[in-house]
Design a protein around this motif. Structure first.
Motif, PDB file in Angstrom:
ATOM      1  N   ALA A  25      -5.904   7.568   8.870  1.00  0.00           N
ATOM      2  CA  ALA A  25      -5.377   5.971   8.343  1.00  0.00           C
ATOM      3  C   ALA A  25      -3.981   5.569   8.686  1.00  0.00           C
ATOM      4  CB  ALA A  25      -5.549   6.450   6.720  1.00  0.00           C
ATOM      5  N   ARG A  26      -3.331   4.307   8.642  1.00  0.00           N
ATOM      6  CA  ARG A  26      -2.251   4.091   8.692  1.00  0.00           C
ATOM      7  C   ARG A  26      -1.618   3.317   7.834  1.00  0.00           C
ATOM      8  NH1 ARG A  26      -0.227   5.057  14.174  1.00  0.00           N
ATOM      9  NH2 ARG A  26       1.556   4.097  13.752  1.00  0.00           N
ATOM     10  N   VAL A  27      -1.213   3.656   7.106  1.00  0.00           N
ATOM     11  CA  VAL A  27      -0.433   2.214   5.493  1.00  0.00           C
ATOM     12  C   VAL A  27       0.603   1.871   6.042  1.00  0.00           C
ATOM     13  CG1 VAL A  27      -0.252   2.592   3.316  1.00  0.00           C
ATOM     14  CG2 VAL A  27      -2.119   3.637   4.477  1.00  0.00           C
ATOM     15  N   LEU A  28       1.897   0.622   5.371  1.00  0.00           N
ATOM     16  CA  LEU A  28       2.503   0.738   5.087  1.00  0.00           C
ATOM     17  C   LEU A  28       2.632  -0.116   3.906  1.00  0.00           C
ATOM     18  CD1 LEU A  28       5.283  -1.191   6.382  1.00  0.00           C
ATOM     19  CD2 LEU A  28       3.606  -3.626   6.680  1.00  0.00           C
ATOM     20  N   ILE A  29       4.135   0.654   3.501  1.00  0.00           N
ATOM     21  CA  ILE A  29       4.460   0.349   1.922  1.00  0.00           C
ATOM     22  C   ILE A  29       5.684   0.405   2.031  1.00  0.00           C
ATOM     23  CG2 ILE A  29       5.978   2.143  -0.005  1.00  0.00           C
ATOM     24  CD1 ILE A  29       3.982   4.185   1.480  1.00  0.00           C
ATOM     25  N   VAL A  30       5.918  -1.589   1.891  1.00  0.00           N
ATOM     26  CA  VAL A  30       6.960  -2.244   2.250  1.00  0.00           C
ATOM     27  C   VAL A  30       7.416  -2.197   0.745  1.00  0.00           C
ATOM     28  CG1 VAL A  30       7.585  -5.021   1.787  1.00  0.00           C
ATOM     29  CG2 VAL A  30       5.584  -3.955   3.189  1.00  0.00           C
ATOM     30  N   GLY A  31       8.617  -1.444   0.377  1.00  0.00           N
ATOM     31  CA  GLY A  31       9.960  -1.257  -0.714  1.00  0.00           C
ATOM     32  C   GLY A  31       9.310   0.218  -1.017  1.00  0.00           C
ATOM     33  N   GLY A  47      -3.151  12.172   1.368  1.00  0.00           N
ATOM     34  CA  GLY A  47      -3.120  13.174   3.045  1.00  0.00           C
ATOM     35  C   GLY A  47      -3.930  11.580   4.032  1.00  0.00           C
ATOM     36  N   VAL A  48      -2.570  10.510   3.345  1.00  0.00           N
ATOM     37  CA  VAL A  48      -3.097   9.840   4.244  1.00  0.00           C
ATOM     38  C   VAL A  48      -2.251   9.523   5.578  1.00  0.00           C
ATOM     39  CG1 VAL A  48      -2.144   7.527   5.293  1.00  0.00           C
ATOM     40  CG2 VAL A  48      -3.033   7.762   2.624  1.00  0.00           C
ATOM     41  N   GLY A  49      -3.090  10.210   6.709  1.00  0.00           N
ATOM     42  CA  GLY A  49      -2.297  10.133   7.766  1.00  0.00           C
ATOM     43  C   GLY A  49      -0.431  10.486   8.632  1.00  0.00           C
ATOM     44  N   HIS A  50      -0.438   8.860   8.434  1.00  0.00           N
ATOM     45  CA  HIS A  50       0.598   7.493   8.783  1.00  0.00           C
ATOM     46  C   HIS A  50       0.873   7.423   7.899  1.00  0.00           C
ATOM     47  CE1 HIS A  50       3.361   7.732  12.239  1.00  0.00           C
ATOM     48  NE2 HIS A  50       3.243   5.805  11.604  1.00  0.00           N
ATOM     49  N   LEU A  51       2.321   7.426   7.382  1.00  0.00           N
ATOM     50  CA  LEU A  51       3.111   6.281   6.368  1.00  0.00           C
ATOM     51  C   LEU A  51       4.037   5.951   6.794  1.00  0.00           C
ATOM     52  CD1 LEU A  51       3.422   8.570   3.275  1.00  0.00           C
ATOM     53  CD2 LEU A  51       1.703   6.591   3.583  1.00  0.00           C
ATOM     54  N   ARG A  52       4.404   4.575   6.973  1.00  0.00           N
ATOM     55  CA  ARG A  52       5.263   3.376   7.416  1.00  0.00           C
ATOM     56  C   ARG A  52       6.083   2.816   6.093  1.00  0.00           C
ATOM     57  NH1 ARG A  52       4.159  -0.308  11.880  1.00  0.00           N
ATOM     58  NH2 ARG A  52       3.703   1.314  12.998  1.00  0.00           N
ATOM     59  N   ILE A  53       7.047   3.687   6.065  1.00  0.00           N
ATOM     60  CA  ILE A  53       8.146   3.425   5.203  1.00  0.00           C
ATOM     61  C   ILE A  53       9.171   2.356   5.001  1.00  0.00           C
ATOM     62  CG2 ILE A  53       8.935   3.865   3.241  1.00  0.00           C
ATOM     63  CD1 ILE A  53       7.284   6.893   2.969  1.00  0.00           C
ATOM     64  N   SER A  94       3.941  18.371   4.534  1.00  0.00           N
ATOM     65  CA  SER A  94       4.143  18.446   6.364  1.00  0.00           C
ATOM     66  C   SER A  94       3.655  18.415   6.917  1.00  0.00           C
ATOM     67  CB  SER A  94       4.849  19.482   6.287  1.00  0.00           C
ATOM     68  OG  SER A  94       3.943  21.342   6.237  1.00  0.00           O
ATOM     69  N   GLU A  95       1.732  17.605   6.966  1.00  0.00           N
ATOM     70  CA  GLU A  95       1.440  17.928   8.359  1.00  0.00           C
ATOM     71  C   GLU A  95       0.688  15.927   8.214  1.00  0.00           C
ATOM     72  OE1 GLU A  95      -2.117  19.070   6.038  1.00  0.00           O
ATOM     73  OE2 GLU A  95      -1.694  21.727   6.324  1.00  0.00           O
ATOM     74  N   ILE A  96       1.845  15.132   7.198  1.00  0.00           N
ATOM     75  CA  ILE A  96       1.089  14.227   7.777  1.00  0.00           C
ATOM     76  C   ILE A  96       3.097  13.535   8.715  1.00  0.00           C
ATOM     77  CG2 ILE A  96      -0.094  13.616   6.474  1.00  0.00           C
ATOM     78  CD1 ILE A  96       2.207  12.079   4.601  1.00  0.00           C
ATOM     79  N   GLU A  97       2.343  12.447   9.154  1.00  0.00           N
ATOM     80  CA  GLU A  97       3.715  11.823   9.791  1.00  0.00           C
ATOM     81  C   GLU A  97       3.741  10.694   8.646  1.00  0.00           C
ATOM     82  OE1 GLU A  97       3.582   9.854  13.571  1.00  0.00           O
ATOM     83  OE2 GLU A  97       1.078  10.898  13.937  1.00  0.00           O
ATOM     84  N   VAL A  98       5.233  11.045   8.253  1.00  0.00           N
ATOM     85  CA  VAL A  98       6.070   9.641   7.820  1.00  0.00           C
ATOM     86  C   VAL A  98       7.403   9.036   8.499  1.00  0.00           C
ATOM     87  CG1 VAL A  98       7.871   8.910   5.672  1.00  0.00           C
ATOM     88  CG2 VAL A  98       5.987  10.615   5.719  1.00  0.00           C
ATOM     89  N   GLU A  99       6.803   7.152   8.734  1.00  0.00           N
ATOM     90  CA  GLU A  99       8.204   7.090   9.738  1.00  0.00           C
ATOM     91  C   GLU A  99       8.772   5.587   8.573  1.00  0.00           C
ATOM     92  OE1 GLU A  99       5.924   4.639  12.255  1.00  0.00           O
ATOM     93  OE2 GLU A  99       7.068   3.365  12.283  1.00  0.00           O
TER      94      GLU A  99
END
Ligand SMILES: [Zn+2]
Length: 338
Positions: A25-31, A47-53, A94-99
């Motif tokens: 999954a890809r989740v956007l966190i706004v703020g 373990g959400v695979g991709h977090l865009r912050i 460290s296994e997930i991507e954080v953007e």
């Protein structure tokens, strides 16, 4: 699957298939303030695979009472919250991507930020940004989860475009400026943050794992001091709603005025009319004659008299020491230019 997620996989609602979906999954966190910190940590641990912050601000000592991802060292270094969050999340999982994105969410950035995300989760502190999220998510049919907290009170609602009422169906207009309590006037205590975030994150996990039947389906309100817990049915999407009924998406075409009063800060944010790229060493050289200047790779801080200007690489600035937009604009024009 990884031992890391074993207790979550044992849980009936998730299982191995649910865990696979979370990892994909890809989740956007706004703020990424108090709510955003709590969302980000929970989703990273799940373990959400991709977090865009995305966040526009930097860490300050007054954040540490409730913004659980940040430390005294982040506040001393004045790290942008998105960067500090990404650093700590990397240590947690460290296994997930954080953007991380250091920017102000506005009409020109919101659609790009929400695109390709499975769920958007609200960690903002203002209605203007929430209407932007609502317009972009309804337009692109992305589920999003509204949440807010002030004092000891919190509220949340999950929006599935065209299936449920949207934010604009429920709150047609933002409360008039200065009419509602803010973290500035009413403060905020951490337990209400945890409760609102817990419900928002649970809803995100239900959506990602395909358990729509488990969503709470209400405008849920809590007050941990008054001991009140309420659920109101938000009703069906309204045919006359300017967002989900009439598809006007007004905020997506509105050019903001470029200035915003920041909640709880005695500060104003000024955004340049055109995005640009600032060279901090050149600017520092120029400003040294007028005051004290420090910069790191993310931001430059300039103190002059009772004012403090924090300038980001895209020329957006936070001007502290005033709550008057006119004064902030004049300082911006004087020292940063346009
Ligand atoms: Zn609506």
């Amino acid at each position: 699957m990884d031992e890391r997620y074993s207790r979550q996989i044992l849980f009936n609602g998730i299982g191995e298939e649910g865990q696979r979906r979370l990892l994909a999954a890809r989740v956007l966190i706004v703020g990424c303030g108090a709510l955003g910190s709590a969302h980000a940590e929970s989703l990273a641990r799940a373990g959400v695979g991709h977090l865009r912050i995305v966040d526009r601000d930097f860490v300050e000592p007054s954040n540490l009472q409730r913004q659980t991802l940040f430390t005294e060292s982040d506040a001393e270094k004045r790290l942008p919250k998105a960067i500090a969050a990404a650093n700590h999340l990397h240590e947690i999982n460290s296994e997930i991507e954080v953007e991380p994105h250091i920017l102000d969410v506005n009409h020109s950035s919101i659609e790009h930020l929400t695109e390709d995300c499975d769920v958007v989760i609200d960690g903002t502190d203002n209605f203007a940004t929430r209407y932007l999220i609502n317009d972009a998510c309804v337009k692109h049919n992305t589920n999003w989860i509204y949440g807010a907290a002030v004092g000891s009170y919190g509220v949340t609602m999950t929006i599935r475009p065209h299936q449920t009422a949207c934010l604009r169906c429920v709150f047609e207009e933002a409360p008039p400026a200065a009419s509602a309590p803010t973290c500035d006037t009413a403060g905020v205590i951490m337990p209400i943050i945890n409760i609102v975030s817990a419900v928002q994150v649970s809803e995100a996990v239900k959506l990602i794992t395909g358990h729509v039947e488990a969503l709470h389906g209400s405008l849920m309100q809590f007050d941990v001091w008054q001991n009140e817990w309420r659920r109101i049915g938000p009703g069906a999407p309204r045919a006359d709603c300017s967002t989900c009924g009439l598809a006007l998406y007004e905020t997506l075409s509105q050019v903001g005025e470029g200035a915003a009063v920041l909640c709880g800060r005695d500060a104003i944010q000024i955004s340049p009319a055109q995005p640009t790229r600032i060279n901090f060493s050149t600017l520092a050289e120029r400003l040294r004659r007028a005051g004290e200047v420090k910069f790191n790779e993310y931001l430059l801080r300039f103190k002059t008299g009772n004012f403090e200007l924090t300038v980001f690489q895209d020329a957006r600035s936070i001007i502290r020491g005033t709550d008057e937009i006119a004064i902030a604009r004049s300082l911006y024009a004087k020292y940063i230019g346009t």
